[in-house]
Design a protein around this motif. Structure first.
Motif: not given
Lengths: 739, 402, 77, 126
Positions: A703-708
């Motif tokens: 699981l990971g955050w994409l912030k763009r």
């Protein structure tokens, strides 16, 4: 002289008389406890500090002699060293010096047993108030006055913490120290110290007195204004100036200084705004000494008048700036010696007398061990199964304030037991709250973003818990028992907050709901794996509840609340039961499952199992501002519901552009470290919040955050390409959990 | 004399005039640095800094002097790394000595969760230009031989993140160095001048009311610590700020080497040695907002209990002095810099427990914003309007200590 | 700091959890969205007397409401 | 070392007035944790005029009866707050930093805490 009446000073035995302080014994031997400077024998200055029994910065004039006491002088220049053996020894804990703490209360605490202190104490007693009189002469050293007021005292036997209603500071006045060239020589004593030395039979040699001479001490008064002391190491003469400007040199062995007094005000400077009364000379106003023009003004920090002048001339033109630019007043005595002279210096140059600076604890210094005495910083919890885990070889780890099994030796085997057989997990740490009342439904509808009213008795529903900003703060299950009664579960880390959260809102809304937090009352075991149903059948539950149902039943003779849900992705039954039956239940389950290959699983395996299912762990995969939209969990929010906590924020932000998504990621091979940055076009665009090398899938899942935005389909993690996918990674239809 | 008497810096004071191009409220590190950079980098010298007390009397003079960049989000890592780098050459730039010393900081972890967080911090820091690496317990012990790896039997060290570029500097001197630098360019600094209100013309802020009379200005920047909510309220600006006490203590001076900075992610305390040989111990800020600068005994007790578990030799060191600062904590634990939505009124705030390390970058970037009217890229993430636009900067690396 | 729990009596602050100020959105903000932003994020941060909630976690595990002067940390009636 | 043993009883959450009116069987010690909450030691059933009352068997507290001397020697040094003067009465708060409760009755006292903390409390009180 017997060994029993000697102390050891810098390795040499030194005799002492009964009632001698360490400083007095050293002076009696014709030496100086430090290396020079005026001796006051009143605990005011730092001129007699030394290392005593391994503790440096001890005022030896306040330390009674004791046979075998070991004193070391501080170095003449620089700070006292730490003995390497002490500094580096961490294999054996320091001698368990248990410092006792006496806690007490008094309506009035009087600091100082002099004339004004005893008078104040008597007056308070006559009013029928309980009084604690702290006598410095009896070794009661007041460390500080804190809010409360609380008075912290070092006593001959340890520490005392006294809660008072009022504190009366009757600390008297301290004698002024001389500031002039040569004032760091040996042989300078205050009038009071001279009296003590004389009374103790110490030979002062040829003694001369400047200012008011002490009564009964043989000495020759010298008139005129003090100019300087002469001598090398020891004083050999004092130089004074007459009114006509003529210098007069008087040879001597000892100079007795009666230069006037200043309030002994460290405690009162510390206690502004507290219910503290200052009486007697401590409250009196004394004239400041003449502005100093040469010599050491702050013996503790070794600041000379030249230093003051130097910073003054460069613009540091007020007390606090002078103090900070020279460090005057920041040493052991906290300005007791230098503050009157600093104020006089500034008054002369600025034309205005500055107020004294605030004092900070500690006025009498204590060691860290003395400060820490009587405190316990935190308490960790153990589940009822703690000893079972330990005996099964578990490595215990702390999580959410609890000790929990991290693994039992082989987390991969634990993983396979869940995926292919049956396994037990100790989930006693989950938050568990019962709510009951006519407004139970109403309160839960307002607290949760999912619909509650239509959960039927015996059924349950997964729910998020949001704050007013619509940010996820916890998650768990809502289990309906009756029309008006629900059991709620929360995460282990969120449990403590959950009770506060519920009670706060229910209070605020004024709803009629009873709340009972059963987190520590109920243990819970998760029976999970494709064979979980078969195991439960053997221990008394032939018809286990279906997915998201819950029943009350006896399992192996233990009354349980059996909840069918799934965090691991396999068939799972959480058995909630009274803590005192937990060991019995756990052992029965293990025994009955032995031929099914049952093994317990720890948190490490669980984190991989749930990750394959794409379940988030609050606080691990979520951040302080994670909304359901960002988490891809809009499905768990019903915006068509009436008001619930966080609803207006969700409605408002729904229309705002957002660039954050928690996504699934897969890549061949071994999983990158959790926390790895996610790259796209050579830019960091997010980070991996959880990762796992799936034994079943044979590749990495994350699981990971994409912030763009825009969100790419492929990113780079750990130098390798990873595909952005929609979790879950395993059994997306959820057929295994429902089986 | 001692070795710590300030011997070089000279300060020149001015009574404030009635009007300036830029007026800065708050004579702490951020206010004075902004003034210095405005003058030095942008030639804007018609600037005044007004201070309610004496310069550096707020948190600039009460912090624990640690400079580091090991934050938890890329935006913060880049900003603080820039600040850390500016610090490395600041003594030459400002022509003063503030005992800047690179020491390295380790953040100890005792549980798997903490190890995971420190591992994540290290990887993110590296990716964003700040060096942070994971070290083993034995490596931690090599860096700090006094460390008890069993944590007093209760907090065994599983590992640590290590940020070798972390440094310390004498806080007061940084303030004075910037003050001197600004004064040399003709900036006016007025002490004991307290803001009582803001002048407004229409929707614009046009100056300040002070205890020394009104002063008009083209731009007013609040660089105040502690009273920023009150000052902003004069402009009708509401801030996501709460002001909390932060406590610390030092021991007496001891002559022995303790070269690094030891911090603990669970016990929430940290230890370094000052240039005077004092052991300086700090902790997390108090949970409740307060403007009181009164120290508490329970802090001293619990903090002493914690550090002696990690560093048992400290048991017999004597405590010299305990103090409290107050720090402005923003709702997402990241600073707030720039425009407020009210013309002519800017803020630099939310510096929490990390304001000292941010002084050079904060001052430089705010000066650039004021001089150019455009928000520099390093500041862009930290705009006040991020709260309304749902671009908050929740930084797990800031919610820790110092 | 000591806080008096109406059920348990006076206790040191370490027994409590701070629950925040009793507050609502600033009434003078008329725009609904801005008022919600204010409610979610902004604080009065009062230098003076605040009304606030504390949870007596080590005792009765109930909330209490007190008034505290943030300049001195004294509890006012 | 102090030995704390499991206490059994009923945990009741109910409207304060209805709890006030409960007639407990002879000898039951009722620890009133809060106006709406009681822990009735040894009780196995209760009639309570609140249809929404929560009544559950409670086994998660451990306790130890102490003499006046044991209380003074091993417990009081670990308490920062004053004991109530009324007897019998319940006091709740940190004992040696552990959330704990004291039932003070005449010459004896019952010290109790949640079972999850028992190892910490026993260790700290020695």
């Amino acid at each position: 002289m017997t060994e029993a009446s000697r102390i050891v000073v810098d390795g040499r035995p030194m005799p002492f008389h009964p009632d001698d302080s360490v400083a007095l014994a050293v002076l009696r031997a014709g030496e100086h406890p430090h290396h020079g400077g005026t001796i006051c024998l009143a605990g005011d200055c730092g001129n007699c500090i030394a290392e005593v029994d391994g503790v440096a910065y001890v005022r030896t004039c306040q330390t009674p002699c004791r046979p075998g006491l070991v004193m070391h002088r501080h170095p003449a220049v620089g700070a006292p060293p730490l003995h390497p053996a002490v500094a580096l020894d961490t294999t054996t804990p320091p001698p368990a010096r248990r410092i006792s703490v006496q806690r007490s209360r008094a309506e009035v605490v009087v600091v100082g047993a002099g004339e004004s202190g005893t008078a104040a104490a008597s007056a308070a007693q006559r009013q029928g108030r309980s009084v604690t009189l702290l006598d410095g002469g009896q070794g009661m050293e007041v460390v500080a006055i804190y809010a409360g007021p609380t008075v912290i005292v070092r006593t001959p036997g340890g520490m005392a913490h006294i809660q008072a209603e009022e504190v009366i500071v009757a600390t008297g006045a301290a004698e002024l120290h001389p500031v002039c060239p040569g004032n760091a020589l040996v042989g300078l004593v205050t009038a009071n110290a001279a009296g003590q030395l004389h009374a103790a039979g110490v030979d002062l040699g040829v003694a001369v007195a400047i200012g008011s001479p002490p009564e009964g001490v043989p000495c020759t008064p010298v008139s005129g204004r003090l100019r300087r002391f002469e001598g090398h190491a020891r004083v050999t003469a004092v130089v004074t100036v007459d009114d006509d400007g003529g210098e007069r040199t008087t040879p001597c062995d000892t100079v007795i200084l009666g230069l006037g007094r200043a309030p002994r005000d460290v405690l009162s400077r510390m206690a502004e705004e507290l219910p503290v009364t200052v009486v007697g000379p401590a409250a009196a106003s004394f004239p400041l000494p003449p502005a100093p023009d040469a010599g050491t003004v702050c013996p503790c920090s070794r600041v000379d008048v030249d230093d003051l002048a130097s910073v003054w001339d460069r613009g540091f033109q007020e007390l606090e700036l002078v103090k900070r630019a020279t460090l005057a007043g920041t040493g052991t005595c906290q300005g007791s010696v230098c503050l009157p002279h600093l104020r006089a210096f500034i008054a002369e140059r600025s034309g205005q007398t500055p107020e004294p600076f605030t004092a900070r604890p500690a006025s009498r210094q204590i060691t860290l061990a003395e400060a820490a005495a009587g405190v316990h910083v935190d308490a960790f919890r153990r589940t009822a199964l703690h000893d079972e885990h330990v005996s099964l070889g578990a490595r215990m780890d702390r999580f959410g304030g609890w000790w929990r099994p991290w693994h039992y030796g082989d987390h991969v085997a634990e993983y396979w037991a869940v995926r292919e057989g049956v396994s037990l997990g100790d989930v006693s740490t989950l938050g568990k709250i019962l709510v009951s009342g006519p407004d139970a439904v109403e309160s839960l509808e307002r607290l949760y973003p999912v619909r509650v009213a239509d959960i039927r008795s015996g059924r349950s529903r997964y729910a998020l818990l949001l704050d007013e900003g619509g940010h996820l703060i916890d998650d768990g299950m809502i289990l309906r028992e009756t029309e008006t009664r629900f059991a709620l579960t929360f995460t282990s880390a969120g449990a403590a907050h959950a009770e506060m959260w519920l009670r706060d809102w229910i209070d605020m809304w004024g709803l009629r709901v009873h709340v009972l937090d059963r987190t520590m009352s109920l243990a819970a075991v998760n029976v999970t794996g494709p064979l979980a149903g078969r195991l439960l059948e053997r221990v008394g539950l032939p018809a286990p509840p279906r997915f998201l149902q819950h029943v009350h039943a006896e399992i192996a003779g233990v009354p349980c609340h059996v909840m069918r849900l799934s965090f691991t992705g396999e068939v799972s039954f959480e058995l909630h039961h009274d803590v005192h039956r937990s060991v019995e239940l756990w052992r029965a389950l293990l025994a009955n499952g032995s031929d099914l290959g049952i093994v317990p699983h720890g948190l490490q395996a669980l984190q991989g199992l749930r990750l394959e299912k794409g379940h988030v762990i609050v606080g691990m995969d979520t951040e302080l501002d994670s909304t359901p939209r960002r988490l891809g969990m809009d499905w768990a929010v019903q915006m068509d519901k009436a008001e619930f906590v966080g609803r207006s924020a969700l409605a408002r932000t729904a229309g705002l552009p957002d660039q954050r998504r928690l996504v699934g990621l897969t890549m061949p091979g071994i999983a990158p470290t959790e926390g790895s940055p996610i790259w796209s076009d050579r830019e960091v665009v997010g980070h991996v919040s959880s990762s796992f090398t799936s034994p079943l899938l044979g590749h990495a899942v994350m699981l990971g955050w994409l912030k763009r935005a825009p969100f790419p389909d492929t990113v780079t993690v750990d130098g390798r390409a990873a595909a952005v996918v929609r979790p879950p990674f395993y059994d997306p239809e959820g057929s295994r959990a429902r089986a | 004399m001692n070795d710590f008497v300030e011997r070089r810096i000279a300060l020149r004071w001015h009574a404030p005039r009635r009007a300036y191009d830029v007026l800065i409220i708050g004579g702490g590190g951020h206010g004075l640095a902004t003034a210095y950079y405005l003058a030095d980098r942008h030639g804007i010298t018609n600037v005044a800094v007004i201070e309610a007390g004496y310069i550096g009397s707020g948190n600039s003079g009460r912090n624990t002097t640690i400079i580091r960049a090991n934050y938890g989000i890329p935006e913060a890592v880049r900003f603080y790394q820039h600040s850390l780098e500016l610090y490395q050459t600041l003594e030459e730039e400002l022509d003063c000595r503030f005992m800047h010393e690179t020491k390295g900081i380790m953040w100890l972890a005792h549980t798997e969760t903490q190890m995971r967080a420190e591992g994540a911090r290290s990887l993110l820091n590296l990716a964003c230009g700040a060096e942070t690496v994971m070290i083993t317990p034995l490596e931690a012990k090599e860096l700090c031989p006094q460390l008890d790896l069993s944590g007093g039997g209760r907090y065994p060290v599983l590992g640590a993140s290590y940020h070798p570029a972390a440094a310390t500097a004498r806080h007061d001197r940084v303030v004075w160095g910037y003050a001197q630098g600004a004064m040399r360019h003709g900036v006016h600094v007025a002490q004991h001048t307290m803001v009582t209100g803001l002048q407004r013309h229409g929707t614009r802020v046009t100056g300040v009311e002070t205890t020394s009379g009104p002063i008009s200005a083209g731009v007013v920047l609040s660089a105040a610590g502690g009273r920023v909510s009150t000052i902003a309220a004069h402009a009708g600006v509401r801030l996501p700020i709460r002001t909390h006490p932060l406590q610390a203590f030092v021991t007496n001076s001891y002559d022995f080497p303790f070269p690094g900075i030891v911090s603990d992610t669970e016990l929430l305390c940290y230890v370094s040695q000052t240039e005077r040989g004092q052991m300086l111990v700090g902790a997390e800020f108090d949970a409740q907002p307060s403007y009181s600068q009164r120290s508490s005994f329970s802090f001293l007790q619990s903090c002493a209990a914690k550090v002696t578990r990690l560093l048992p030799f400290m048991r017999d060191l004597r405590i010299l002095r305990q103090w409290t600062g107050i720090c402005d904590i923003s709702a997402d634990f990241s600073p707030i810099m720039g425009q407020t939505g009210v013309d002519g009124f800017l803020v630099t705030t939310g510096w929490g427990t990390w304001g000292f390390k941010a002084i050079p970058a904060g001052g430089e970037q705010m000066a650039q914003l004021i001089a150019t009217g455009r928000t520099p890229a390093l500041l862009e993430p930290f705009r006040l309007d991020r709260f309304a636009s749902d671009h908050t900067m929740a930084d797990p690396g800031s919610t820790g200590t110092h | 700091m000591w806080i008096t729990c109406p059920r348990c009596g006076g206790r040191p602050v370490e027994e409590y959890r701070f629950g925040g100020e009793v507050r609502g959105a600033a009434a003078w903000i008329t725009d609904a969205a801005l008022r919600d932003v204010d409610y979610v994020w902004m604080y009065d941060n009062i230098e003076g007397v605040t009304t606030e909630r504390w949870f007596h976690g080590a005792g009765c595990r109930r909330w209490l409401t007190i008034r505290r002067d943030t300049t001195t940390d004294t509890i006012v009636a | 070392m102090l030995v704390l043993e499991t206490l059994h009883g009923l945990r009741v959450i109910a409207a304060p007035a209805s709890l006030d009116g409960v007639r407990w069987s002879e000898g039951t010690i009722v620890l009133r944790f809060a106006p709406d909450e009681a822990f009735a030691l040894g009780a196995t059933e209760v009639q309570i005029p609140d249809e929404y009352a929560i009544v559950v068997h409670e086994s998660a507290f451990v306790g130890s009866w102490l003499t006046r001397e044991e209380l003074a020697d091993s417990v009081l040094p670990h308490i920062e707050w004053p004991l109530p003067e009324r007897r019998p009465s319940l006091a709740q708060g940190f004992v040696a930093g552990v959330p704990a409760k004291l039932w003070l009755d005449g010459d004896r006292a019952l010290l109790l805490c949640a079972a999850a903390y028992v190892h910490e409390l026993a260790d700290r009180l020695g």
